[in-house]
Design an enzyme around this catalytic site. Structure first.
Site, PDB file in Angstrom:
ATOM      1  N   ASP A 325       0.850  -1.190   0.000  1.00  0.00           N
ATOM      2  CA  ASP A 325       0.000   0.000   0.000  1.00  0.00           C
ATOM      3  C   ASP A 325       0.893   1.250   0.000  1.00  0.00           C
ATOM      4  OD1 ASP A 325      -2.959   0.907   1.972  1.00  0.00           O
ATOM      5  OD2 ASP A 325      -2.064   1.765   0.173  1.00  0.00           O
ATOM      6  N   GLU A 521      -9.809   7.617   5.297  1.00  0.00           N
ATOM      7  CA  GLU A 521      -8.661   7.129   6.056  1.00  0.00           C
ATOM      8  C   GLU A 521      -8.543   7.841   7.404  1.00  0.00           C
ATOM      9  OE1 GLU A 521      -6.280   6.682   1.884  1.00  0.00           O
ATOM     10  OE2 GLU A 521      -5.272   5.937   3.673  1.00  0.00           O
TER      11      GLU A 521
HETATM   12  C1  GLC Z   1      -4.464   4.383   0.276  1.00  0.00           C
HETATM   13  C2  GLC Z   1      -5.302   3.275   0.857  1.00  0.00           C
HETATM   14  C3  GLC Z   1      -5.585   2.138  -0.096  1.00  0.00           C
HETATM   15  C4  GLC Z   1      -5.690   2.656  -1.520  1.00  0.00           C
HETATM   16  C5  GLC Z   1      -4.341   3.233  -1.910  1.00  0.00           C
HETATM   17  C6  GLC Z   1      -4.356   3.830  -3.330  1.00  0.00           C
HETATM   18  O1  GLC Z   1      -3.454   4.743   1.167  1.00  0.00           O
HETATM   19  O2  GLC Z   1      -4.837   2.715   2.072  1.00  0.00           O
HETATM   20  O3  GLC Z   1      -6.801   1.505   0.336  1.00  0.00           O
HETATM   21  O4  GLC Z   1      -6.038   1.589  -2.400  1.00  0.00           O
HETATM   22  O5  GLC Z   1      -3.889   4.236  -1.013  1.00  0.00           O
HETATM   23  O6  GLC Z   1      -5.208   4.928  -3.395  1.00  0.00           O
END
Ligand code: GLC
Length: 632
Positions: A325, A521
């Site tokens: 991630d 988030e």
């Molecule tokens: C973010 C998220 C993840 C997402 C990624 C790309 O930090 O944690 O769920 O898919 O970045 O946007």
């Protein structure tokens, strides 16, 4: 402090001469690289890996054998689109490019998205071996990045509907709109199981229950990838593993409180509770799994070799590729080189850098040359990535489909059905459904979420944090749905603040559509999720002018409402319904029945957090409403 010349200064090459030597060195290195690459054998057009009639395993092995170590390392890089621009010859060769939420094209329209993605794809095909890149994004409730796309209820609403076939249909419709942009990869479904409503990502999960999450996650993958031999696109089961169970106060980001924190769970709980949804996803044929940003046993998940390699790839037999991630690999610590080595040796196959890809490629090449990463591990990672690209047809047929599907009526009708089926009736003092009393002539509506398509859509909508306002193209607000359902003979009064200059009991009923502004988030981490003073005031304003008040909560999670609930005549949880707000009125006015149930407990006090994996409260006392509760 006075800076003195370092003692070793006399031993270095005179600084001035470096100014002349450096450009020469750079030129020599550039030509050496150019000669090396061009000295490589040209690729015959009838090479086996280009032959769509050959078995995928054969095509993968043929291509792998032709790749240089540098080309393999580049395939393991996932770069965010603003860090690599079309026309930059260097990016020909990276494995993937992503739009982090909100990373839009200049022309932020479906056409602009299609053309931007096409440019990246064409440029990647211009690389020596012509390996198409994977373009990925978060289609977590429809193609939410694109203005005008159909926005389905966020996952918590699908969890309240708890119907795998409905979830599959929603995912299938999402895939059709995403593929129309030429995008083959979505970072969904989210299999997190939220155990604490203070977390800013509760709404991205389906449920706090492992079986419901496993069933709906598998259904979502069936819908997104399709069930034929050639998946429509790549689904991504995320975030592996245990990211719904982080403890409050353990966030490593100083601006967050729980997101990306520590999951304190024994291996037994991990296996019994958090693993089943990923087992179901692997059995359903998920082609990628995203590792979370949480920490378990003092180790960042991206460095957890036991859970990634031994369990996910070994025990579960996962054949797709593991992607890390956002920046998560470098958060392992020890510097970029050491962190890269740790993550790839732990089993991460593609690294969401997401910025500088050249140093990453250099680090991987150096690590293999130093023996810190085996070439066998690099080959395994690249083989998995290429396999996914072949099986989804990226080499053979990746033309975008018809843009007209984006936001088309058929999908909006499906989204409206999903909204209606996601609503949970929590209290009803014989006032719902409306229209039961023939004397109903005037309805007063108030609240921050009544006429706000941004609030009803939540985050991951055009912008990462969403948009708080009536700013979602093509969307229908809940108020507009009420007006339409009530019909011309009914008088609808509306004031967001509930400030009606009317005598008491002027309206037959009041509807308060209240709740949270959008957040994503850790920005949504909240020590005490509850209704704002403005919304509570709006409800009071309605109670003054209407005999009875129906409260509809638009939120990404349960809110603390235990003190106010006794004053309300009815309560409906609407979660984050998305673009089709009319689905709410369909149920309020009895066009559809209430059928939703709570996908997680609705706590009565802060002492009840976090929940236990079995859905009980931390203090063992009864929650305000238990998981599975819903009136009909
Ligand atoms: C973010 C998220 C993840 C997402 C990624 C790309 O930090 O944690 O769920 O898919 O970045 O946007």
């Amino acid at each position: 402090m006075v800076h003195t010349k370092s003692r070793s200064a006399s031993r270095t090459v005179p600084y001035r001469s470096l100014l002349y030597v450096a450009p020469i060195i750079a030129l020599v290195l550039f030509f050496a690289h150019y000669l090396f690459v061009n000295a490589l054998p040209a690729i015959a057009p009838d090479s086996p890996y280009k032959d769509a009639g050959r078995p995928i395993e054969e095509r993968t092995e043929d291509l792998l054998l032709r790749m240089t170590l540098e080309e393999k390392a580049a395939q393991m890089a996932l770069v965010e689109k603003n860090s690599i621009t079309p026309g930059n010859a260097g990016y020909a060769g990276v494995g993937g490019v992503l739009s982090g939420a909100g990373a839009k094209p200049e022309d932020n329209t479906p056409e602009g998205w299609r053309d931007m993605v096409a440019r990246y794809m064409e440029e990647s095909r211009s690389s020596r071996l012509g390996i198409p890149l994977l373009y990925g994004l978060d289609a977590v409730h429809g193609h939410g990045n694109v203005p005008g796309a159909t926005l389905f209820p966020h996952s918590i609403g699908l969890g309240a509907a708890n119907d795998p076939e409905l979830t599959r249909r929603v995912a299938e419709a999402t895939a059709e709109e995403v593929r129309a942009s030429g995008v083959f990869w979505s970072f969904s479904p989210n299999l997190d199981m939220p155990q604490d409503i203070r977390w800013g990502r509760v709404y991205e999960g389906f449920s706090s229950d492992a079986q419901v999450t496993a069933d709906l996650g598998a259904a979502y993958i069936r819908g997104l990838q399709g069930e034929g031999n050639t998946p429509a696109m790549l689904a991504t089961a995320k975030h592996y593993l245990g990211t719904g169970g982080m403890q409050w106060g353990t966030a490593v980001n100083p601006d967050y409180r729980i997101d990306q924190g520590t999951t304190q769970a024994s291996e037994e709980v991990i296996r019994e509770f958090y693993l089943p949804p990923f087992r179901a996803a692997v059995e359903q044929g998920a082609l990628s799994v995203m590792v979370g940003l949480n920490t378990i046993d003092g180790k960042k998940m991206s460095a957890n070799k036991h859970l990634i390699t031994d369990v996910l790839k070994g025990e579960l037999g996962f054949r797709g590729f593991v992607v890390s991630d956002w920046y998560g690999v470098y958060e392992i610590g020890g510097g970029e080189y050491a962190a890269t080595v740790a993550a790839i040796n732990a089993g991460v196959d593609m690294v969401m850098l997401p910025f500088e890809y050249k140093p990453f490629v250099q680090n991987v090449v150096a690590a293999v040359q130093n023996g810190d990463i085996s070439e066998a591990r690099v080959n395994d990672a690249v083989r998995r990535i290429l396999y996914a690209k072949f099986v989804v047809g990226l080499f053979d047929n990746s033309a975008p489909s018809n843009l007209d599907v984006i936001g088309a009526d058929a999908r909006r009708a499906l989204a409206r059905e999903a909204v209606a089926r996601s609503l949970v009736l929590l209290k009803n003092e014989n006032v719902l459904p409306l229209f039961r009393s023939p004397t109903l002539r005037r309805i007063a509506v108030a609240g921050s979420a009544a006429d706000n398509t941004g609030r009803q859509s939540g985050a991951w909508t055009i912008e990462w944090q969403g948009i708080d306002g009536n700013a979602i193209p093509g969307a229908t607000s809940i108020l507009a749905g009420i007006r339409s359902a009530a019909g011309p003979e009914m008088e609808i009064l509306y004031d967001a603040a509930g400030d009606f200059d009317l005598p008491e009991d002027s309206a037959d009923i009041g509807i308060a559509v209240v709740g949270e502004g959008p957040y994503a988030e850790g920005v949504g981490d909240n020590p005490y999720p509850s209704l704002s003073a403005e919304d509570l005031q709006a409800i009071e304003g309605l109670r003054k002018v209407s005999g009875e008040v129906v409260v509809v909560i638009v939120s990404g999670r349960p809110l603390f409402i235990q003190k106010e609930l006794p004053k309300w005549d009815a309560l409906v949880a609407a979660w984050l319904p998305g673009s089709e707000g009319a689905g709410v009125a369909d149920v309020l006015f009895g066009k559809r029945s209430f059928s939703g149930t709570l996908p997680l407990p609705w706590p009565a006090s802060i002492r009840q957090l976090p929940f236990t994996p079995s859905g009980r409260t931390a203090d063992g006392a009864m929650p305000l409403f238990p998981r599975g509760f819903g009136l009909r």
